[in-house]
Design an enzyme around this catalytic site. Sequence first.
Site, short mmCIF file in Angstrom:
data_model
loop_
_atom_site.label_atom_id
_atom_site.label_comp_id
_atom_site.label_asym_id
_atom_site.label_seq_id
_atom_site.Cartn_x
_atom_site.Cartn_y
_atom_site.Cartn_z
N ILE A 1 0.84 -1.21 0.00
CA ILE A 1 0.00 0.00 0.00
C ILE A 1 0.87 1.26 0.00
O ILE A 1 0.63 2.20 -0.77
CB ILE A 1 -0.97 -0.02 1.20
CG1 ILE A 1 -1.95 -1.19 1.04
CG2 ILE A 1 -1.71 1.31 1.32
CD1 ILE A 1 -2.80 -1.48 2.28
N ASP B 1 11.45 2.90 5.43
CA ASP B 1 11.19 1.47 5.58
C ASP B 1 12.48 0.80 6.05
O ASP B 1 13.57 1.35 5.90
CB ASP B 1 10.73 0.83 4.26
CG ASP B 1 9.87 -0.41 4.47
OD1 ASP B 1 8.65 -0.34 4.24
OD2 ASP B 1 10.44 -1.45 4.89
N ASP C 1 14.60 1.34 10.87
CA ASP C 1 13.70 0.49 11.66
C ASP C 1 12.93 1.42 12.60
O ASP C 1 13.53 2.11 13.43
CB ASP C 1 14.52 -0.54 12.47
CG ASP C 1 13.63 -1.50 13.23
OD1 ASP C 1 12.50 -1.11 13.62
OD2 ASP C 1 14.05 -2.64 13.43
N TYR D 1 -3.13 -7.10 16.63
CA TYR D 1 -3.37 -6.29 15.43
C TYR D 1 -4.62 -5.42 15.62
O TYR D 1 -4.60 -4.21 15.39
CB TYR D 1 -3.52 -7.20 14.21
CG TYR D 1 -3.58 -6.47 12.89
CD1 TYR D 1 -2.42 -6.05 12.26
CD2 TYR D 1 -4.80 -6.22 12.27
CE1 TYR D 1 -2.47 -5.36 11.04
CE2 TYR D 1 -4.86 -5.54 11.06
CZ TYR D 1 -3.69 -5.12 10.44
OH TYR D 1 -3.75 -4.45 9.24
N1 LIG Z 1 -2.90 -5.65 3.31
C1 LIG Z 1 -4.02 -5.64 4.02
O1 LIG Z 1 -4.88 -6.52 3.89
C2 LIG Z 1 -4.31 -4.51 4.99
C3 LIG Z 1 -5.60 -4.43 5.51
C4 LIG Z 1 -5.88 -3.43 6.43
C5 LIG Z 1 -4.90 -2.55 6.81
N2 LIG Z 1 -3.65 -2.65 6.30
C6 LIG Z 1 -2.64 -1.72 6.78
O2 LIG Z 1 -2.04 -0.99 5.74
C7 LIG Z 1 -0.70 -0.68 6.09
C8 LIG Z 1 0.23 -1.14 4.98
O3 LIG Z 1 0.12 -2.55 4.86
P1 LIG Z 1 0.60 -3.36 3.55
O4 LIG Z 1 -0.50 -4.26 3.19
O5 LIG Z 1 1.17 -2.41 2.57
O6 LIG Z 1 1.73 -4.25 4.22
P2 LIG Z 1 3.15 -4.69 3.65
O7 LIG Z 1 3.58 -5.84 4.49
O8 LIG Z 1 3.12 -4.85 2.18
O9 LIG Z 1 4.04 -3.41 3.98
C9 LIG Z 1 4.38 -3.08 5.30
C10 LIG Z 1 5.73 -2.39 5.26
O10 LIG Z 1 6.09 -2.04 6.60
C11 LIG Z 1 7.49 -2.23 6.71
N3 LIG Z 1 7.87 -2.42 8.10
C12 LIG Z 1 7.43 -3.39 8.94
N4 LIG Z 1 8.05 -3.25 10.12
C13 LIG Z 1 8.86 -2.16 10.03
C14 LIG Z 1 9.77 -1.53 10.93
N5 LIG Z 1 9.96 -2.00 12.15
N6 LIG Z 1 10.43 -0.45 10.50
C15 LIG Z 1 10.27 0.03 9.24
N7 LIG Z 1 9.44 -0.55 8.34
C16 LIG Z 1 8.76 -1.63 8.74
C17 LIG Z 1 7.76 -3.49 5.89
O11 LIG Z 1 9.13 -3.62 5.51
C18 LIG Z 1 6.84 -3.30 4.70
O12 LIG Z 1 7.49 -2.65 3.62
C19 LIG Z 1 -0.43 -1.35 7.44
O13 LIG Z 1 -0.65 -0.42 8.47
C20 LIG Z 1 -1.50 -2.42 7.48
O14 LIG Z 1 -1.82 -2.80 8.81
C21 LIG Z 1 -3.34 -3.60 5.38
#
Ligand SMILES: NC(=O)c1ccc[n+]([C@@H]2O[C@H](COP(=O)([O-])OP(=O)(O)OC[C@H]3O[C@@H](n4cnc5c(N)ncnc54)[C@H](O)[C@@H]3O)[C@@H](O)[C@H]2O)c1
Length: 260
Positions: free
Chosen positions: A17, A36, A73, A165
């Site tokens: 996202i 990231d 991080d 979560y």
């Molecule tokens: N994909 C879904 O179904 C979904 C649904 C509802 C909400 N969301 C929310 O949307 C947001 C983005 O999710 P996504 O689907 O793109 O997930 P994703 O796993 O594709 O991306 C998450 C990113 O966060 C980074 N990350 C994780 N821990 C980290 C840390 N300690 N320091 C720096 N970076 C870190 C990861 O490297 C990754 O690039 C999140 O908040 C997620 O909870 C996603």
Amino acid sequence: MWNFTGTRALVAGAGGIGSAVVRALADAGADVVVLDRDAAQLAELTRTGGAGATDGTGGTGGTGGTVRGLNVDLTSADACHDAVTDATGFLGGLDVFVHAVGTNDRRPVLETPDDVWDRVVAINLSSGFWLGRAVGNVMVPSGYGRVVYLSSVSGLLAHRDHAPYAATKGGVNQLMRVMAREWAAHGVTVNAVAPGYTETDLTRAYLATPGMRASMEALVPAGRLGRPDDLVGPTLFLSSAEAAFITGQVLYADGGRTLV
Ligand SMILES: NC(=O)c1ccc[n+]([C@@H]2O[C@H](COP(=O)([O-])OP(=O)(O)OC[C@H]3O[C@@H](n4cnc5c(N)ncnc54)[C@H](O)[C@@H]3O)[C@@H](O)[C@H]2O)c1
């Protein structure tokens, strides 16, 4: 469709996202810093901007803005504070902040150890507080800002095996609402976009378990799971100058998942 020319944007999260949002903001003219811990994902997003610019994949960046990655991080207050300071220095200020980092660990409450709880809270909620506070310290004195948190339908619904979560997403919603109230008189809006199940690395393994995809799709009135691009419009709208009178809201972008 969008015009973010001259906008200085910080996006935390270069995942499914976050990447879609970063590309859309840069395509619309914004200069973006993206945070990231995954250096490879950051490298794919990097662009120099300007007419004929090349992006990190060898394609052309067109007339869009720049994208600079910061490998960090975000699980400590100091790292978040320093990242906002660096980003503000690179960009010369800050107009938009999008929080799109997150993690999940699906298991029942009775099988959730402390380290899992602490890790999910640190990434999903504490980083949102630490980054949001640092961003607010820039935006509030400047008299303008747009802050958007990626929340989730899990902040509303009680999904099994989602205790840390869901708790963090409910927490993000309330953090967002208090920031919105405190900063409204300073031209800073704070909102959340709440996706339903969206196809990214966060859900890939879970959706690959037998029968899971079909049962998840059956819960969505729109009949399909979300795609990262489904979150771009809602996030850019709330990040735009035109959304000036909307603050403290959770915008569900879930294909109707929260209707059933
Ligand atoms: N994909 C879904 O179904 C979904 C649904 C509802 C909400 N969301 C929310 O949307 C947001 C983005 O999710 P996504 O689907 O793109 O997930 P994703 O796993 O594709 O991306 C998450 C990113 O966060 C980074 N990350 C994780 N821990 C980290 C840390 N300690 N320091 C720096 N970076 C870190 C990861 O490297 C990754 O690039 C999140 O908040 C997620 O909870 C996603």
